[in-house]
Design a protein around this motif. Sequence first.
Motif, PDB file in Angstrom:
ATOM      1  N   ARG A 180      19.566  15.125  38.764  1.00  0.00           N
ATOM      2  CA  ARG A 180      19.360  13.698  38.498  1.00  0.00           C
ATOM      3  C   ARG A 180      17.872  13.379  38.565  1.00  0.00           C
ATOM      4  O   ARG A 180      17.192  13.749  39.526  1.00  0.00           O
ATOM      5  CB  ARG A 180      20.082  12.833  39.540  1.00  0.00           C
ATOM      6  N   THR A 181      17.387  12.759  37.525  1.00  0.00           N
ATOM      7  CA  THR A 181      15.974  12.385  37.496  1.00  0.00           C
ATOM      8  C   THR A 181      15.750  11.275  36.461  1.00  0.00           C
ATOM      9  O   THR A 181      16.546  11.112  35.543  1.00  0.00           O
ATOM     10  CB  THR A 181      15.066  13.605  37.173  1.00  0.00           C
ATOM     11  N   GLU A 182      14.672  10.544  36.630  1.00  0.00           N
ATOM     12  CA  GLU A 182      14.316   9.487  35.662  1.00  0.00           C
ATOM     13  C   GLU A 182      13.615  10.075  34.443  1.00  0.00           C
ATOM     14  O   GLU A 182      13.611   9.476  33.379  1.00  0.00           O
ATOM     15  CB  GLU A 182      13.346   8.475  36.311  1.00  0.00           C
ATOM     16  N   SER A 183      13.022  11.256  34.612  1.00  0.00           N
ATOM     17  CA  SER A 183      12.195  11.815  33.539  1.00  0.00           C
ATOM     18  C   SER A 183      13.025  12.668  32.571  1.00  0.00           C
ATOM     19  O   SER A 183      13.613  13.680  32.954  1.00  0.00           O
ATOM     20  CB  SER A 183      11.089  12.677  34.166  1.00  0.00           C
ATOM     21  N   ALA A 184      13.041  12.255  31.288  1.00  0.00           N
ATOM     22  CA  ALA A 184      13.837  12.968  30.284  1.00  0.00           C
ATOM     23  C   ALA A 184      13.343  14.413  30.139  1.00  0.00           C
ATOM     24  O   ALA A 184      14.130  15.346  29.985  1.00  0.00           O
ATOM     25  CB  ALA A 184      13.753  12.240  28.947  1.00  0.00           C
ATOM     26  N   GLU A 185      12.032  14.594  30.220  1.00  0.00           N
ATOM     27  CA  GLU A 185      11.463  15.922  30.041  1.00  0.00           C
ATOM     28  C   GLU A 185      11.880  16.844  31.190  1.00  0.00           C
ATOM     29  O   GLU A 185      12.348  17.969  30.999  1.00  0.00           O
ATOM     30  CB  GLU A 185       9.939  15.802  29.985  1.00  0.00           C
ATOM     31  N   GLN A 186      11.727  16.312  32.415  1.00  0.00           N
ATOM     32  CA  GLN A 186      12.099  17.084  33.601  1.00  0.00           C
ATOM     33  C   GLN A 186      13.596  17.392  33.593  1.00  0.00           C
ATOM     34  O   GLN A 186      14.042  18.479  33.963  1.00  0.00           O
ATOM     35  CB  GLN A 186      11.739  16.289  34.865  1.00  0.00           C
ATOM     36  N   PHE A 187      14.372  16.405  33.144  1.00  0.00           N
ATOM     37  CA  PHE A 187      15.829  16.550  33.094  1.00  0.00           C
ATOM     38  C   PHE A 187      16.211  17.760  32.228  1.00  0.00           C
ATOM     39  O   PHE A 187      16.934  18.650  32.665  1.00  0.00           O
ATOM     40  CB  PHE A 187      16.445  15.263  32.525  1.00  0.00           C
TER      41      PHE A 187
END
Length: 364
Positions: free
Chosen positions: A340-347
């Motif tokens: 779970r993360t806010e960042s699409a790239e990190q996701f």
Amino acid sequence: MKVGILGAGQLARMIALAGYPLGLDFIFLDPSVDACANKLGEHLHGDYSDPVLLAELARRADVVTYEFENVPAPVAKFLAEHTRVYPPARALELAQDRWVEKNFFLELGIPTPQFALVDSLEDLEQAMSMLGIPAILKTRTQGYDGKGQSLLKSEADLKPAWVVVQGLPAIVEAFVPFTREVSIIAARSVSGSVVFYPLSENLHKGGILRIAESRANDPMQAQAEDYMSRLLNALDYVGVMALELFEVDGELIANEFAPRVHNSGHWTTEGAETSQFENHLRAILDLPLGATTALGKAAMVNFIGGLPTTKDALAINHAYLHLYGKSPHKGRKVAHATVRTESAEQFGQSVRQLAKLAEQVDDS
Ligand code: AMP
């Protein structure tokens, strides 16, 4: 308050984990001595149809639920004479038999792949002339994770497929050339409140779910909620339900529903304001249902047959590991991890890393 659960596998374990902060106690009935939920409550060890154990479960639990849909419907009915049992036995009866389930979809105006009843090889041959190639032969009962199924790609596949289902009552259905598979999970409480989770987009391999990703604001959300509402209302349903769907040409087609918490909703533990497990408990105890809002981007990756090391899994950014306490063997779901993360790239990066880890240990 004591909650009884038929089954003490990983789903029961995750329900119990969600129930402890609410001060709930748990009692499980399961035939397996080392069932993985048994550290989280009392374990009545024995057969699901043992009348003595069922009577004890009914006496000791304030409410009874189940973690799998193959609980014999007479067992649920027997328990319901002595205590509250949710979801209703009728939902079990429908979900246990693909023929009955698909006819129920049609009664409710929910599209489902074209299908036909097959009780013999002759039936199969006749049905194929109507459905065409490719098609899938599935046993009516006891099928899950692609078990009891056979893909029919040519006339030559019919005879061997009939051998695979061992002459058991079956259905054959048209193969759906879907663009993607999604599922919707909802909870309905005793007093009739309903909440829907954002759609899950699901990736299967070999008939088994591998990855489920939360899809906030998905264009198909409204249609999925409409179909789910029809099911919940028709059954006067209580608890969490999952509906698996195929998307084709911007339309949804129902594959099957599960009257229980569902693997495609495991991302809700970290990825939604209230998990499917907690909302299942809230629903059956007639507590206010919790918000289902997605928290950033979330996904779940299954570990099947083998386990990663805890260190390797937790080294992935924003990953959360859920071990089921089961010893690994071929084809067995032994753990999952969520991201779970806010960042699409990190996701994207974390999901790819987890999927790679799952592939390395995969023994399905
Ligand atoms: P099931 O056990 O019915 O959920 O099927 C397991 C998986 O097989 C589904 O998630 C799909 O990936 C695939 N499948 C099942 N039925 C069909 C169908 N009629 N058309 C295409 N794929 C299917």
